[in-house]
Write an enzyme that holds these catalytic residues in place. Structure first.
Site, PDB file in Angstrom:
ATOM      1  CE  LYS A 174      10.766 -10.035  28.361  1.00  0.00           C
ATOM      2  NZ  LYS A 174      11.813  -9.021  28.265  1.00  0.00           N
ATOM      3  N   GLY A 227       5.466  -2.709  22.367  1.00  0.00           N
ATOM      4  CA  GLY A 227       6.745  -3.042  21.739  1.00  0.00           C
ATOM      5  C   GLY A 227       6.633  -2.981  20.231  1.00  0.00           C
ATOM      6  CB  THR A 229       4.795  -3.960  14.189  1.00  0.00           C
ATOM      7  OG1 THR A 229       4.289  -2.677  14.562  1.00  0.00           O
ATOM      8  CG2 THR A 229       3.771  -4.670  13.312  1.00  0.00           C
ATOM      9  N   GLY A 232       4.779  -8.111  18.364  1.00  0.00           N
ATOM     10  CA  GLY A 232       3.350  -8.046  18.676  1.00  0.00           C
ATOM     11  C   GLY A 232       2.535  -9.012  17.825  1.00  0.00           C
ATOM     12  CD  GLU A 249      -1.410   0.796  23.190  1.00  0.00           C
ATOM     13  OE1 GLU A 249      -1.176   1.472  22.174  1.00  0.00           O
ATOM     14  OE2 GLU A 249      -2.481   0.838  23.796  1.00  0.00           O
ATOM     15  CB  CYS A 283       5.462   4.270  19.946  1.00  0.00           C
ATOM     16  SG  CYS A 283       4.553   5.061  21.280  1.00  0.00           S
ATOM     17  CD  GLU A 384       8.774   2.219  15.468  1.00  0.00           C
ATOM     18  OE1 GLU A 384       8.949   1.000  15.573  1.00  0.00           O
ATOM     19  OE2 GLU A 384       8.073   2.883  16.263  1.00  0.00           O
TER      20      GLU A 384
HETATM   21  P1  NAD Z   1      10.475  -5.216  21.220  1.00  0.00           P
HETATM   22  O1  NAD Z   1       9.219  -5.592  20.517  1.00  0.00           O
HETATM   23  O2  NAD Z   1      11.751  -5.739  20.707  1.00  0.00           O
HETATM   24  O3  NAD Z   1      10.402  -5.672  22.756  1.00  0.00           O
HETATM   25  C1  NAD Z   1       9.295  -5.315  23.571  1.00  0.00           C
HETATM   26  C2  NAD Z   1       9.188  -6.336  24.685  1.00  0.00           C
HETATM   27  O4  NAD Z   1       8.826  -7.595  24.109  1.00  0.00           O
HETATM   28  C3  NAD Z   1      10.490  -6.576  25.440  1.00  0.00           C
HETATM   29  O5  NAD Z   1      10.220  -6.792  26.797  1.00  0.00           O
HETATM   30  C4  NAD Z   1      11.013  -7.838  24.787  1.00  0.00           C
HETATM   31  O6  NAD Z   1      11.913  -8.570  25.589  1.00  0.00           O
HETATM   32  C5  NAD Z   1       9.719  -8.603  24.560  1.00  0.00           C
HETATM   33  N1  NAD Z   1       9.793  -9.653  23.550  1.00  0.00           N
HETATM   34  C6  NAD Z   1      10.678  -9.783  22.531  1.00  0.00           C
HETATM   35  N2  NAD Z   1      10.436 -10.930  21.850  1.00  0.00           N
HETATM   36  C7  NAD Z   1       9.390 -11.531  22.452  1.00  0.00           C
HETATM   37  C8  NAD Z   1       8.670 -12.740  22.205  1.00  0.00           C
HETATM   38  N3  NAD Z   1       8.991 -13.561  21.223  1.00  0.00           N
HETATM   39  N4  NAD Z   1       7.627 -13.044  23.003  1.00  0.00           N
HETATM   40  C9  NAD Z   1       7.259 -12.205  23.998  1.00  0.00           C
HETATM   41  N5  NAD Z   1       7.919 -11.070  24.298  1.00  0.00           N
HETATM   42  C10 NAD Z   1       8.971 -10.719  23.524  1.00  0.00           C
HETATM   43  O7  NAD Z   1      10.476  -3.625  21.288  1.00  0.00           O
HETATM   44  P2  NAD Z   1      11.601  -2.674  21.886  1.00  0.00           P
HETATM   45  O8  NAD Z   1      12.755  -2.647  20.955  1.00  0.00           O
HETATM   46  O9  NAD Z   1      11.848  -3.010  23.323  1.00  0.00           O
HETATM   47  O10 NAD Z   1      10.830  -1.279  21.858  1.00  0.00           O
HETATM   48  C11 NAD Z   1      10.720  -0.501  20.730  1.00  0.00           C
HETATM   49  C12 NAD Z   1       9.392  -0.731  20.032  1.00  0.00           C
HETATM   50  O11 NAD Z   1       8.304  -0.504  20.925  1.00  0.00           O
HETATM   51  C13 NAD Z   1       9.174   0.241  18.887  1.00  0.00           C
HETATM   52  O12 NAD Z   1       8.661  -0.437  17.771  1.00  0.00           O
HETATM   53  C14 NAD Z   1       8.141   1.200  19.428  1.00  0.00           C
HETATM   54  O13 NAD Z   1       7.374   1.851  18.445  1.00  0.00           O
HETATM   55  C15 NAD Z   1       7.328   0.319  20.292  1.00  0.00           C
HETATM   56  N6  NAD Z   1       6.585   1.105  21.280  1.00  0.00           N
HETATM   57  C16 NAD Z   1       5.230   1.259  21.129  1.00  0.00           C
HETATM   58  C17 NAD Z   1       4.519   2.042  22.023  1.00  0.00           C
HETATM   59  C18 NAD Z   1       3.018   2.245  21.883  1.00  0.00           C
HETATM   60  O14 NAD Z   1       2.393   2.616  22.856  1.00  0.00           O
HETATM   61  N7  NAD Z   1       2.443   2.025  20.708  1.00  0.00           N
HETATM   62  C19 NAD Z   1       5.178   2.671  23.083  1.00  0.00           C
HETATM   63  C20 NAD Z   1       6.554   2.493  23.211  1.00  0.00           C
HETATM   64  C21 NAD Z   1       7.246   1.701  22.305  1.00  0.00           C
END
Ligand code: NAD
Length: 490
Positions: A174, A227, A229, A232, A249, A283, A384
């Site tokens: 996804k 994604g 926190t 997650g 992550e 991140c 963040e």
């Molecule tokens: P996000 O959490 O909004 O989305 C991440 C993914 O989760 C997307 O595919 C999204 O569609 C999906 N998602 C959203 N709601 C969901 C739900 N209810 N159930 C299951 N999946 C769902 O994050 P983003 O805005 O796409 O990315 C930015 C974030 O990612 C930042 O907080 C960044 O720090 C983090 N990030 C972390 C790392 C790491 O390795 N620690 C690396 C890159 C990005």
């Protein structure tokens, strides 16, 4: 010209069943691709097909060296299309072409690494404590879900797909709604490399629909998530209902420490790279720079000279260092944080606005921004931002410095700039982060495990043992006794 793209679901290249949507090039807002979003029914179809496919001899009977061969072919497939993939990812999220080339190269390296790990990983003959022999073997977990964000698609997707395939799992992807392209292209390359139909599916669309259905599906045995926190934590709550392992992550607010004895040229270059590369959409962005009071003014002078020279512009240009942010709504969020920092008493030393000029009008560009005068407790220093915004904070007492660095819900990464290895070791041990960079920043190696502590996540990706995250251990006891069990025969 807008391209219409299909995706791979249960071994079929087709449109997903949900509404059509389009993706946009962040540099000018033009439409890049049109595709259909997936639905919960598509999730079910993909997961069911994966469960069937993983038991078929074409996948289940492959020896580890044969799976390794497939991973090697995927690495070659990525390299063969390297420039094309880098350009496609640039169009998806607006990252400068030099950066997307590096991400593509790292994805190929990830498959190569896990091919080697797959072929060489060993099960255990454990020491027996009686007349029997004991073995511990690893079996594939089953069908796993991989959920990824928009900032570094091909790299985060490779980090999940490669160990999962190496372990013998099937994977339902996804990707982020706005950057579906790399996962779809990876599925194509995997299919061409010999991954049987049904083993990899890609379901673009909304997290609240597709991601949620994937996490809840009873046949999904693990979720590898990168994604934010909040999302997650929601996934973890659902995972508890079926005792499903996850790797999470998540976000970060990483401190970078400049000590009094640091080589300032190195430290300035490292801090600039740490926060402003990827336009801060990283991140591990080093968004809080703690600089020793004795070198604060000189560091600030050199840092500002460096920031002024950063090249913000067209992501297609070979010389661009910072492209646009991923979209207008994300830029608006970054702008709100900068305004919040000003309202909290911070002074903007550079940036704090959009770049001027006709070429920037249609894109979601934002200037690299440096703010000082805020306490570590300010929201701008605690939350963040995921954008090119650096807070400068002076320090003088080491214990207080460490307390401030650790006074944050996140614990992803940190950096230390010092000439003294004992200082580096002492501070590095005290920092509550999953990664510590010393006299460098934002370096990555697939052979080194990566992940966070505190609200930056749980679990680790990369490293040889990364494969084991996609397996469950089974123990065998082989009785060697010549006589029946004494308990029943005495
Ligand atoms: P996000 O959490 O909004 O989305 C991440 C993914 O989760 C997307 O595919 C999204 O569609 C999906 N998602 C959203 N709601 C969901 C739900 N209810 N159930 C299951 N999946 C769902 O994050 P983003 O805005 O796409 O990315 C930015 C974030 O990612 C930042 O907080 C960044 O720090 C983090 N990030 C972390 C790392 C790491 O390795 N620690 C690396 C890159 C990005």
């Amino acid at each position: 010209m807008t391209e219409k793209i299909q995706t791979l679901i249960a071994g079929q290249w087709r449109d997903a069943s949900g509404p059509e949507y389009s993706t946009e090039y962040p540099a000018d807002g033009s439409t890049v691709a049109r595709l259909h979003a997936a639905t919960a029914d598509d999730v079910n179809e993909a997961v069911q097909a994966a469960e069937v496919a993983r038991h078929q001899p074409a996948w289940a009977n492959l020896k580890r060296h044969e799976r390794a061969g497939i991973l090697h072919r995927i690495a070659s497939g990525i390299r063969a299309r390297g420039e094309e993939l880098a350009q496609l990812q640039r169009l998806d999220n607006g990252k400068p072409i030099n950066e997307t080339r590096a991400l593509v190269a790292s994805a190929a390296g990830t498959f190569q690494f896990f091919a080697a790990a797959c072929e060489t990983w060993e099960d255990a003959l454990t020491p027996a404590r009686g007349d029997y022999m004991t073995m511990s073997v690893h079996e594939p977990l089953g069908v796993v879900g991989a959920i990824t964000p928009w900032n570094s698609p091909i790299a985060s997707e490779a980090q999940k797909l490669a160990p999962a395939l190496a372990a013998g799992c099937a994977v339902v992807f996804k990707p982020a709604e706005i950057t579906p392209r790399m996962a779809i292209e990876l599925a194509k390359i995997a299919q061409q490399a010999g991954v049987p139909d049904g083993i990899v599916s890609v379901l673009p669309g909304k997290g609240s629909v597709v991601g949620d259905a994937l996490v809840k599906h009873p046949l999904i045995k693990r979720i590898a998530f990168t994604g934010g926190t909040t999302v997650g934590m929601g996934i973890q709550r659902l995972a508890v209902e079926k005792l499903m392992p996850t790797s999470l992550e998540l976000g970060g607010k990483s401190p970078t420490i400049v000590c009094a004895d640091a080589d300032l040229d190195h430290a300035v270059a490292g801090v600039l790279y740490g926060i402003f590369s990827s336009s801060g959409e990283s991140c591990i962005a080093g968004s809080r720079a703690f600089v020793h009071a004795s070198v604060y003014d000189e560091f600030k002078r050199r840092l500002l000279a460096g920031v002024k020279n950063l090249r913000v512009g067209d992501p297609a240009s070979e010389t661009t260092q910072m492209g646009p942010l991923v979209n207008m709504s994300h830029r608006a969020s970054v702008e709100r944080y900068v305004q919040l920092g000003i309202d909290e008493g911070g002074q903007v030393l550079f940036g704090g606005q959009r770049p001027q000029g006709a070429m920037f009008d249609q894109g979601s560009y934002y200037m690299p921004t440096v703010i000082e005068g805020l306490p570590n407790q300010a929201r701008m220093c605690q939350e963040e931002i995921f954008g090119p915004v650096l807070a400068l904070l002076p320090w003088s007492d080491e214990a207080d410095l460490i307390a401030q660095c650790n006074d944050n819900v996140y614990g992803l990464a940190s950096g230390i700039w010092t000439r003294d290895y004992k200082t580096a070791w002492r501070i590095g041990q005290a920092l509550q982060t999953g990664t510590v960079w010393i006299n460098t920043y934002k370096l990555f190696s697939v052979s080194t495990p990566f992940g966070g502590v505190k609200l930056s996540g749980t679990g680790r990706e990369k490293g040889r043992l990364g494969i084991l995250e996609y397996t469950s251990q089974k123990s065998f006891y082989w009785g060697l006794n010549e006589h029946p069990m004494p308990w029943a025969t005495a």
